[in-house]
Design an enzyme around this catalytic site. Structure first.
Site, PDB file in Angstrom:
ATOM      1  N   GLU A 163       0.568  -0.945   0.126  1.00  0.00           N
ATOM      2  CA  GLU A 163       0.056  -0.035  -0.075  1.00  0.00           C
ATOM      3  C   GLU A 163       0.738   1.431   0.194  1.00  0.00           C
ATOM      4  O   GLU A 163       0.703   1.959   0.916  1.00  0.00           O
ATOM      5  CB  GLU A 163      -1.021  -0.076   1.246  1.00  0.00           C
ATOM      6  CG  GLU A 163      -2.012  -0.967   1.121  1.00  0.00           C
ATOM      7  CD  GLU A 163      -3.053  -1.046   2.075  1.00  0.00           C
ATOM      8  OE1 GLU A 163      -2.761  -0.158   3.182  1.00  0.00           O
ATOM      9  OE2 GLU A 163      -4.167  -1.606   2.008  1.00  0.00           O
ATOM     10  N   GLU A 321      -6.567  -7.652  -0.688  1.00  0.00           N
ATOM     11  CA  GLU A 321      -6.845  -7.516   0.774  1.00  0.00           C
ATOM     12  C   GLU A 321      -8.423  -7.021   1.075  1.00  0.00           C
ATOM     13  O   GLU A 321      -8.890  -6.078   0.200  1.00  0.00           O
ATOM     14  CB  GLU A 321      -6.132  -6.835   1.486  1.00  0.00           C
ATOM     15  CG  GLU A 321      -4.647  -6.912   1.968  1.00  0.00           C
ATOM     16  CD  GLU A 321      -3.921  -5.813   2.843  1.00  0.00           C
ATOM     17  OE1 GLU A 321      -4.824  -5.113   3.196  1.00  0.00           O
ATOM     18  OE2 GLU A 321      -2.811  -5.588   2.552  1.00  0.00           O
TER      19      GLU A 321
HETATM   20  C1  GLA Z   1      -4.085  -2.521   5.189  1.00  0.00           C
HETATM   21  C2  GLA Z   1      -2.745  -2.939   4.960  1.00  0.00           C
HETATM   22  C3  GLA Z   1      -2.764  -4.356   5.887  1.00  0.00           C
HETATM   23  C4  GLA Z   1      -3.452  -4.010   7.266  1.00  0.00           C
HETATM   24  C5  GLA Z   1      -5.062  -3.816   6.679  1.00  0.00           C
HETATM   25  C6  GLA Z   1      -6.128  -3.607   7.963  1.00  0.00           C
HETATM   26  O1  GLA Z   1      -5.015  -2.767   4.114  1.00  0.00           O
HETATM   27  O2  GLA Z   1      -2.197  -3.244   3.889  1.00  0.00           O
HETATM   28  O3  GLA Z   1      -1.443  -4.595   6.330  1.00  0.00           O
HETATM   29  O4  GLA Z   1      -3.052  -3.099   7.992  1.00  0.00           O
HETATM   30  O5  GLA Z   1      -5.019  -2.629   6.076  1.00  0.00           O
HETATM   31  O6  GLA Z   1      -7.141  -3.388   7.443  1.00  0.00           O
END
Ligand code: GLA
Length: 678
Positions: A163, A321
């Site tokens: 991210e 995710e």
């Molecule tokens: C993001 C991050 C993860 C985690 C999630 C929690 O997507 O990439 O590592 O912190 O948030 O929702």
């Protein structure tokens, strides 16, 4: 200059997809657990049908506890264990979380905020993207990881960092300042070109050399908007440079593996112009989290998935995710209802995802995210949550045949643009009540409710073949967009442009002669003055609709007036217009934010005029999307209501089993996926 935008969405990945069927799995962080747990993890993964896990995302501190001293044993063992179980690995480069020793040796790599406050280590992404230190060490560790694991048969894909720009999107330190100046010198070559672009004659801000320029740090009042906009572009480019540097190492060592990074095309995140990154990726991935208290969260999910598909050029993409249940970072973290996780997952698949992964496999026992749900909850495998996880895995297994198909090309396109978003966010605009994507979401929602599929595209995209193009609040439009829209209209298509679109050039200088400078001729209107409304104010239109937030005083010399304002600051003047051209195409203009039903009616009129119909006739609240491929067609129907709803389609239901006849019911809050024509 800045990084090129648009163009080919990406280098198409000619190699195999990382999994045989739909990818299913999660971020897997075995380093958080004693090794005794790992065998149980892998057994449970097999039970759940997991076929891909993202490994090592935050593992740098474990992999390299001191500079140059590596501890590979644990990672060797878990990669082997996964491989023996037939589970593929999406291996991460660990740059999202540099080790403490690196921070202590180089505190200058920590980011600095606009107030000059330097952050400290102790969390993650605590680095300045312009720091040569992080670049050197991130590419070094990427090479180490690639050389050691890149040819292991378990490894199917690279997950670059995590991210990008989530926590460190803008850094105002001296290193960033120097890099910003270099970026500006490359863009403008001559300082007077910068002075002109930024309008520095205003408030006597003229610069004599690039050396005098700083990032837009905290100052007494409004910053120069051109400076802020360029700083957004520069910062985004810096992340893309970083991605490119890591990806180059991976491609050099392992050209056989696809490269991805997880985007955050969700909610209001807009720190990176992703159109500049897609050419660097083989597979486009996204993270998506619902806002738990949003009753229309499913509509936001659809909008996010459609934006992602637009960035992926229509190709299949990966949901890297989402959450099995609650997250831990919202004010109130609501648990998902039974069935919601399945519905969310299949909604992403309906809209083009060929993979459904979660954060994370096993819910953490300690640390910042211990109250964030996982596939295996704190309660363990003897839990309803894990039973649902197993059920979802079985369902995705039955959907394996869908992989590689694409969402049927829509006839309607809706345009958005990150640079327009940055420019809309600039200070001192006509009203604080106008937010970028607000109208885009409303238009998308209206189409969703009407069952009309829409491609949500970057504004730089090719528009050939679309019958309807919607252009909501595109304050800063690409310079060639007017011509591309005119071509759609000339071919008999319909274009709907809204208020506060096409107002400025790429340096945020107003296009003079009456708004909207970029689209005046296309629309046949000329706006003399913006007339935003008071807080919560509304106006009436002659067709009975209500206008909110914004109105305009304008003339429509070359367009038909469809509705006028009956009160408010623009009373008596046009509110909605249409310029029809020979051949039947038309350019529609909307100068206010219509109430929900009125907006739905207007959108309905535009799509009817273009002859665009829903995927199938359907009641409200039943979302229907079709995917097509060489081996067939699949109709996804998701019921977002509490009532069973009829679906006017025929096929074999891959979710519930059995045959679905025309008009058979989709259960309340349920999903069917029909293999059609079999
Ligand atoms: C993001 C991050 C993860 C985690 C999630 C929690 O997507 O990439 O590592 O912190 O948030 O929702």
């Amino acid at each position: 200059m800045g990084r090129p935008r648009g163009g080919d969405p990406m280098t198409r990945w000619a190699g195999p997809w990382p999994t045989d069927g739909i990818a299913y799995g999660a971020d897997y962080n075995p380093e958080q657990w004693p090794e005794e747990v790992w065998a149980d993890d892998v057994a449970l993964m097999r039970q759940a049908g997991v076929n891909l896990v993202s490994l090592g995302i935050f593992s740098w501190g474990q992999l390299e506890p001191e500079e140059g001293r590596f501890e590979f044993g644990w990672l060797d063992r878990i990669v082997d264990l996964l491989h023996e179980a037939g589970i593929g690995v999406d291996l991460a480069t660990p740059s999202a979380a540099p080790p403490v020793w690196l921070h202590l040796a180089h505190p200058e790599m920590l980011p600095v905020d606009a107030d000059g406050l330097r952050y400290t280590h102790g969390s993650r992404e605590s680095w300045c993207v312009s720091s040569p230190v992080i670049r050197e060490h991130a590419t070094r560790i990427a090479r180490v990881v690639a050389e050691r694991y890149g040819h292991h048969p378990a490894v199917r894909m690279w997950h670059v960092s995590n991210e990008f720009a989530c926590h460190n999107g803008r850094c105002y330190c001296d290193v960033s300042a120097a890099a910003f100046r270099d970026w500006l010198a490359a863009r403008y070559a001559d300082i007077d070109a910068l002075n002109l672009a930024w309008g520095t004659a205003f408030w006597g801000q003229r610069y004599a050399s690039f050396e005098q320029v700083l990032p837009p740090r905290r100052t007494t009042t409004i910053s120069n908007p051109g400076q802020t906009l360029d700083f957004d572009r520069f910062s985004s480019d810096a992340f893309v440079d970083h991605l490119e540097a890591e990806a180059a190492v991976l491609r050099e060592v392992t050209p056989h593996l696809p490269v991805t990074t997880n985007y955050m095309v969700m909610g209001d995140f807009h720190q990176i112009d992703y159109t500049t990154t897609t050419p660097l990726l083989d597979i486009v991935s996204n993270d998506h989290y619902l806002k738990a208290d949003d009753p229309r969260g499913w509509a936001e999910l659809a909008f996010s998935a459609d934006r992602l598909r637009g960035l992926a050029g229509g190709d299949p993409w990966l949901l890297m995710e989402h959450s099995t249940s609650a997250v831990n970072w919202q004010p109130r973290n609501l648990a998902k209802e039974p069935g919601e996780m399945l519905r969310n997952s299949l909604q992403h698949v309906a809209r083009g995802a060929d993979g459904v992964l979660f954060f994370q496999w096993r819910q953490s026992r300690a640390g910042a995210e211990k109250y964030h749900s996982g596939m295996v909850p704190h309660a363990g495998a003897d839990s309803d949550r894990f039973r649902e996880v197993v059920g979802l895995g079985a369902t995705l297994g039955r959907l394996a045949e869908v992989r590689g198909s694409v969402v049927e090309k829509a006839r309607v396109a809706l345009l958005w643009d990150t640079q327009a978003w940055w420019a809309t966010d600039l200070e001192a605009h006509p009203t604080v009540d106008l937010h970028y994507l607000d109208l885009a979401r409303r238009l998308h929602g209206a189409l969703l409710d009407a069952g009309v599929v829409v491609d949500v595209l970057p504004a730089t995209s090719d528009l050939d073949g679309y019958d309807v193009v919607l252009v909501p609040t595109l304050y800063l439009a690409p310079t060639d967009l007017s011509d591309r829209l005119a071509a759609v209209v000339a071919h008999g298509g319909h274009v709907l442009v809204s208020y506060f679109s096409g107002i400025v050039d790429e340096s945020d200088r107003v296009l003079l002669g009456g708004y909207p400078g970029a689209f005046r001729d296309l629309l046949g209107v000329r706006v003399e003055e913006f007339a935003p409304l008071r807080e919560n104010g509304t106006v009436r239109l002659s067709d009975g609709a209500t206008g909110e937030v914004w109105t305009e005083r304008f003339t429509a010399a070359d367009a038909e007036v469809l509705a006028t304002y009956t009160d408010g600051p623009a009373a008596g003047g046009p509110a909605i217009t249409r310029r029809t051209v020979d051949g039947g195409g038309a350019a529609w203009y909307l100068s206010t934010r219509l109430d929900g039903p009125a907006l739905a009616a207007l959108v309905g009129r535009v799509v009817d005029a273009a002859g665009v119909a829903p995927v199938v006739e359907q009641p409200g609240g039943l979302e229907v999307v079709r995917r097509t491929g060489e081996s067939g067609r699949w109709l996804f129907a998701l019921n977002h209501t509490d009532a069973d709803l009829p679906l006017q389609a025929v096929g074999v239901d891959l979710v519930g089993g059995g045959t679905h006849g025309r008009g058979d019911l989709v259960p309340a809050r349920g999903v069917v996926v029909l293999r059609e024509g079999a």
